[in-house]
Write a protein that holds these residues in place. Structure first.
Motif, mmCIF file in Angstrom:
data_model
loop_
_atom_site.group_PDB
_atom_site.id
_atom_site.type_symbol
_atom_site.label_atom_id
_atom_site.label_comp_id
_atom_site.label_asym_id
_atom_site.label_seq_id
_atom_site.Cartn_x
_atom_site.Cartn_y
_atom_site.Cartn_z
ATOM 1 N N ASP A 30 37.405 53.193 14.640
ATOM 2 C CA ASP A 30 36.244 52.568 14.019
ATOM 3 C C ASP A 30 36.607 51.873 12.705
ATOM 4 O O ASP A 30 35.949 50.919 12.303
ATOM 5 N N ARG A 36 34.859 48.720 16.894
ATOM 6 C CA ARG A 36 33.744 49.526 16.412
ATOM 7 C C ARG A 36 33.331 50.505 17.504
ATOM 8 O O ARG A 36 32.994 50.104 18.620
ATOM 9 N N THR A 38 30.880 52.608 19.435
ATOM 10 C CA THR A 38 29.428 52.459 19.591
ATOM 11 C C THR A 38 28.774 53.639 20.285
ATOM 12 O O THR A 38 27.554 53.808 20.186
ATOM 13 N N THR A 66 35.060 45.550 20.765
ATOM 14 C CA THR A 66 36.303 45.110 20.160
ATOM 15 C C THR A 66 36.527 43.615 20.325
ATOM 16 O O THR A 66 36.167 43.043 21.359
#
Length: 167
Positions: A30, A36, A38, A66
């Motif tokens: 992250d 990131r 999620t 991504t």
């Protein structure tokens, strides 16, 4: 971030504080500006798989958005494993942390060191059951992940009380 793709990762291990390693791995992923986290599944205690006698595993799955290409995501995943102490010794053997790229968007990937969808994932309860927690409606080989997961009965998976974070 470049145009984002949703990728799904499988995480597992059976040496040391695996839950902490998974949490640390998700934080590291992250923290990358092109990745990131999620969503993540529940954590499952799963029987060992393969020819090596060993302790039970903890397994979970995570979704990431991504901008990285599939090979670059693989580099990030492998670097994360190494930074968290992963040493590759025995295939299907004990490990502190294993992170596999299961799916990368809707496109298959076939490279020398990377095949997506992950080979034989539909045969493994420890992949499909946690993946159904976060990607149940995603289609794979003509069926939803949820439908694949329903085919596993009496596989020995146990939902744990372990939390991977506050998402």
């Amino acid at each position: 971030m470049a145009e984002a793709v949703t990728a799904y990762l499988g995480l597992g291990g059976n040496v040391g504080d695996v839950a902490r390693s998974m949490r640390d791995a998700l934080r590291k992923l992250d923290a990358d500006p092109e990745c990131r986290v999620t969503a993540f599944s529940r954590v499952y205690k799963t029987p060992p798989w393969g020819p090596v006698e060993q302790d039970w595993f903890l397994n979970a799955c995570a979704a990431v958005e991504t901008g990285l290409s599939a090979p670059d995501l693989l580099d990030l995943v492998l670097r994360t494993e190494r930074e968290l102490g992963r040493i590759r010794m025995t295939r299907w053997g004990p490990r502190t942390l294993d992170i596999d790229i299961l799916l990368y968007g809707d496109e298959p990937v076939s490279l020398e060191n990377l095949t997506i969808p992950h080979p034989r994932m539909v045969e493994r309860a420890f992949v499909m059951v946690p993946l159904a927690d976060i990607a149940g409606d995603v289609m794979l080989a003509g069926r939803t992940i949820r439908d694949h997961a329903k085919t596993f009965r009496d596989e020995g998976l146990e939902v744990t009380e372990i939390e991977l974070g506050n998402r």
